[in-house]
Scaffold this motif. Sequence first.
Motif, short mmCIF file in Angstrom:
data_model
loop_
_atom_site.label_atom_id
_atom_site.label_comp_id
_atom_site.label_asym_id
_atom_site.label_seq_id
_atom_site.Cartn_x
_atom_site.Cartn_y
_atom_site.Cartn_z
N ALA A 211 23.88 3.53 13.25
CA ALA A 211 23.41 3.22 14.59
C ALA A 211 22.11 3.96 14.89
CB ALA A 211 24.49 3.58 15.62
N SER A 212 22.02 5.22 14.41
CA SER A 212 20.79 5.98 14.63
C SER A 212 19.62 5.35 13.88
CB SER A 212 20.98 7.43 14.17
OG SER A 212 22.01 8.05 14.94
N ARG A 213 19.89 4.92 12.66
CA ARG A 213 18.82 4.28 11.89
C ARG A 213 18.37 2.98 12.56
NH1 ARG A 213 21.56 5.00 5.88
NH2 ARG A 213 20.97 7.20 5.58
N ALA A 214 19.33 2.23 13.08
CA ALA A 214 18.98 0.98 13.76
C ALA A 214 18.16 1.25 15.00
CB ALA A 214 20.26 0.20 14.10
N ALA A 215 18.51 2.29 15.73
CA ALA A 215 17.76 2.62 16.94
C ALA A 215 16.33 3.04 16.61
CB ALA A 215 18.48 3.72 17.72
N LEU A 216 16.16 3.81 15.54
CA LEU A 216 14.81 4.21 15.14
C LEU A 216 14.00 3.01 14.65
CD1 LEU A 216 15.52 7.57 13.24
CD2 LEU A 216 14.41 7.28 15.46
N ALA A 217 14.67 2.12 13.95
CA ALA A 217 13.95 0.95 13.45
C ALA A 217 13.51 0.03 14.57
CB ALA A 217 14.84 0.18 12.45
#
Length: 242
Positions: A211-217
Amino acid sequence: MTPSQIGELLAFCAAFDRRTVGRADVLAWHTVLGAVDFDAAREAVAAHYAVETRWIMPADIMTTVRAARRDRLERHTEAEPPPGDTGDRAYRAALLAERRAIADGRAEPRPVPALPPGTKDDQPAGRVRALLDTVGNKIPGPREGAVNVLAVPCRVCHAQPGRTCTSTVNPLRRHADVHPARLEDARRAAAGLPPVDPADVQRELDRRLEASRAALAAIPHDNVIEPADGFRYPAHEEPAAS
């Protein structure tokens, strides 16, 4: 025992095991059992062949006689010294004679005298009375909300129930407190819930990381600046100029 009594004792043994008894046997047995009482030795032979089929030896008789003497002395309560006694030789000699008579079976052991019946005035009071009243009662269960952390193993340092947690780097170093994961497992056990599955924990960590990676992307690339230290700040979080 005299040599003639030894011969009689060996004849008694031969009645059970059909051994051949000679003069050398009598002399050898007298060397070992000369100080043993004849009746005690005869009782030891009878007790042996009541449960055994192998030949009895002097060591068997000595072991049985000593055990019987020790048992009689342990069941005996020695008499109190007479009033005004100062521990003179007469009393010590009488006490030693009494012990020998008990050990040899010439006198019966005297048991511990029973305590006199108590009265109401003899009953303890206060806290002692309250403690005595709890004897025989059901042991109270854990208090509501209380958690025994050491009742469960630790899935972090693998400490067993009843043992404190240790350092994951140095297992010889014990912690003053327990790992949070162990506390959580203890709370779940107190609530009747199964322990946390490590696989579930890992899946939750992976979900949060994804989820954190998706938010950064999802952040626009042109909305990110790169300062000189190489760290990427979102534009709305750019540090203030010093």
